[in-house]
Write a protein that holds these residues in place. Structure first.
Motif, PDB file in Angstrom:
ATOM      1  N   GLY A 189       0.787  -1.224   0.000  1.00  0.00           N
ATOM      2  CA  GLY A 189       0.000   0.000   0.000  1.00  0.00           C
ATOM      3  C   GLY A 189       0.819   1.274   0.000  1.00  0.00           C
ATOM      4  O   GLY A 189       0.266   2.372   0.114  1.00  0.00           O
ATOM      5  N   THR A 190       2.130   1.171  -0.123  1.00  0.00           N
ATOM      6  CA  THR A 190       2.995   2.355  -0.157  1.00  0.00           C
ATOM      7  C   THR A 190       2.918   2.988  -1.543  1.00  0.00           C
ATOM      8  O   THR A 190       3.083   2.301  -2.546  1.00  0.00           O
ATOM      9  CB  THR A 190       4.449   1.985   0.156  1.00  0.00           C
ATOM     10  N   THR A 191       2.681   4.282  -1.595  1.00  0.00           N
ATOM     11  CA  THR A 191       2.445   4.965  -2.871  1.00  0.00           C
ATOM     12  C   THR A 191       3.647   5.779  -3.339  1.00  0.00           C
ATOM     13  O   THR A 191       4.562   6.072  -2.565  1.00  0.00           O
ATOM     14  CB  THR A 191       1.245   5.912  -2.746  1.00  0.00           C
ATOM     15  N   VAL A 192       3.580   6.157  -4.615  1.00  0.00           N
ATOM     16  CA  VAL A 192       4.584   7.073  -5.170  1.00  0.00           C
ATOM     17  C   VAL A 192       4.567   8.375  -4.383  1.00  0.00           C
ATOM     18  O   VAL A 192       5.618   8.926  -4.045  1.00  0.00           O
ATOM     19  CB  VAL A 192       4.304   7.334  -6.664  1.00  0.00           C
ATOM     20  N   TYR A 193       3.374   8.858  -4.059  1.00  0.00           N
ATOM     21  CA  TYR A 193       3.247  10.088  -3.270  1.00  0.00           C
ATOM     22  C   TYR A 193       4.005   9.979  -1.949  1.00  0.00           C
ATOM     23  O   TYR A 193       4.704  10.915  -1.548  1.00  0.00           O
ATOM     24  CB  TYR A 193       1.770  10.371  -3.009  1.00  0.00           C
ATOM     25  N   THR A 194       3.871   8.834  -1.281  1.00  0.00           N
ATOM     26  CA  THR A 194       4.527   8.637   0.019  1.00  0.00           C
ATOM     27  C   THR A 194       6.031   8.799  -0.106  1.00  0.00           C
ATOM     28  O   THR A 194       6.674   9.479   0.709  1.00  0.00           O
ATOM     29  CB  THR A 194       4.215   7.236   0.577  1.00  0.00           C
ATOM     30  N   TYR A 195       6.617   8.182  -1.141  1.00  0.00           N
ATOM     31  CA  TYR A 195       8.069   8.261  -1.322  1.00  0.00           C
ATOM     32  C   TYR A 195       8.504   9.642  -1.786  1.00  0.00           C
ATOM     33  O   TYR A 195       9.563  10.130  -1.399  1.00  0.00           O
ATOM     34  CB  TYR A 195       8.534   7.181  -2.304  1.00  0.00           C
ATOM     35  N   MET A 196       7.691  10.284  -2.616  1.00  0.00           N
ATOM     36  CA  MET A 196       8.016  11.645  -3.064  1.00  0.00           C
ATOM     37  C   MET A 196       8.086  12.595  -1.867  1.00  0.00           C
ATOM     38  O   MET A 196       8.950  13.477  -1.811  1.00  0.00           O
ATOM     39  CB  MET A 196       6.942  12.134  -4.043  1.00  0.00           C
TER      40      MET A 196
END
Length: 216
Positions: A189-196
Motif C-alpha cells: 500500500g505504499t504509494t509514489v506520493y509517500t516516497y516523493m
C-alpha cells in the motif's frame, strides 16, 4: 615536641610507602610484553571501504548525523525498505537491503539472486546502478517537474529517484504527468506520493544519469 617528631616520622613513612608502591607498580608493567601480533582482529569496516566511491558520495566525511547527504538518502531508503538488512527477503520475494526484484536486478546485470543476497558490496553497487539508470530514464521529468508542487508536496530529484526505486520509473512518469492522479501503490500500500514526500530534499547529485548502468 615529641608529638611533632612523631608526626614527621609518620608523614615520612607514609611518603616512603607511597613511593615504594608507585615504583613497584611501574616495575611490574612491561609494555613490551604486550602485542597484537598473531591475533585475528575483526573490524566492522575495512580500511579500504571508506575509499570506495561506489558506496559513498565523493569527498563526503562520514558522521553519525547523515542529514540530507547522499549517504543519508540511500540509508534512509534502505531503512524504509528493510531496516538496513542485507539478508532480508520479504513476502513478495524482494531481496536485500534495498529490496530489489529479480527482474530489476537483471536490468543492471545481476542474474544470480543468491549471490546477490550474500554480497553486501554488490547490493550497494546495485543501488547506485539502478538509481543512475532511473535518473537517465526520468531526466526530462526531473527537468520539468523539480520545484513544482504535486498533491501539496514539493517535487525534488531525490523524491523522484526514491519513488522510482519503489515503483519503477514508468510509474513515476505517470504520477508526475498526471499531476498526482495516477498514484501507484505497491503490495503493502505504499504509494509514489509517500516516497516523493518522505525522501524529498536529499542531495542526489552524486548519481549520474546512465542508460546502460550496470552493477557488475
Amino acid at each position: 615536641m615529641v608529638k611533632n617528631i612523631a608526626g614527621y616520622i609518620t608523614l615520612g613513612l607514609t611518603i616512603c610507602v607511597i613511593a615504594y608502591v608507585s615504583f613497584a607498580e611501574n616495575e611490574t608493567i612491561d609494555l613490551s610484553k604486550y602485542s597484537t601480533k598473531g591475533l585475528g582482529l575483526n573490524y566492522t569496516v575495512g580500511l579500504n571501504d571508506v575509499k570506495d566511491q561506489d558506496l559513498i558520495a565523493s569527498n563526503e566525511v562520514f558522521t553519525p548525523y547523515l542529514g540530507k547527504s547522499f549517504i543519508g538518502f540511500k540509508e534512509a531508503v534502505a531503512f524504509k525498505e528493510s531496516r538496513g538488512n542485507y539478508a532480508c527477503i520479504n513476502t513478495f520475494g524482494y531481496l536485500g537491503k534495498y529490496q530489489f526484484g529479480e527482474e530489476t536486478l537483471k536490468l543492471i546485470g545481476i542474474y544470480n539472486a543468491k549471490a546477490f543476497l550474500n554480497d553486501p558490496k554488490l547490493q550497494e553497487k546495485a543501488f547506485i546502478a539502478n538509481a543512475s539508470r532511473n535518473k537517465w530514464i526520468l531526466r526530462r521529468d526531473i527537468r520539468n517537474f523539480v520545484g513544482k508542487r504535486i498533491n501539496g508536496v514539493l517535487v525534488t530529484e531525490s523524491g523522484i529517484l526514491a519513488a522510482a526505486h519503489l515503483a519503477g520509473p514508468g510509474s513515476v512518469k505517470k504520477y508526475l504527468r498526471s499531476y498526482g492522479l495516477d498514484n501507484f501503490a505497491d503490495g503493502f500500500g505504499t504509494t509514489v506520493y509517500t516516497y516523493m514526500k518522505r525522501f524529498s530534499g536529499y542531495d542526489t547529485s552524486f548519481i549520474k544519469p546512465n542508460k546502460k548502468a550496470k552493477a557488475m
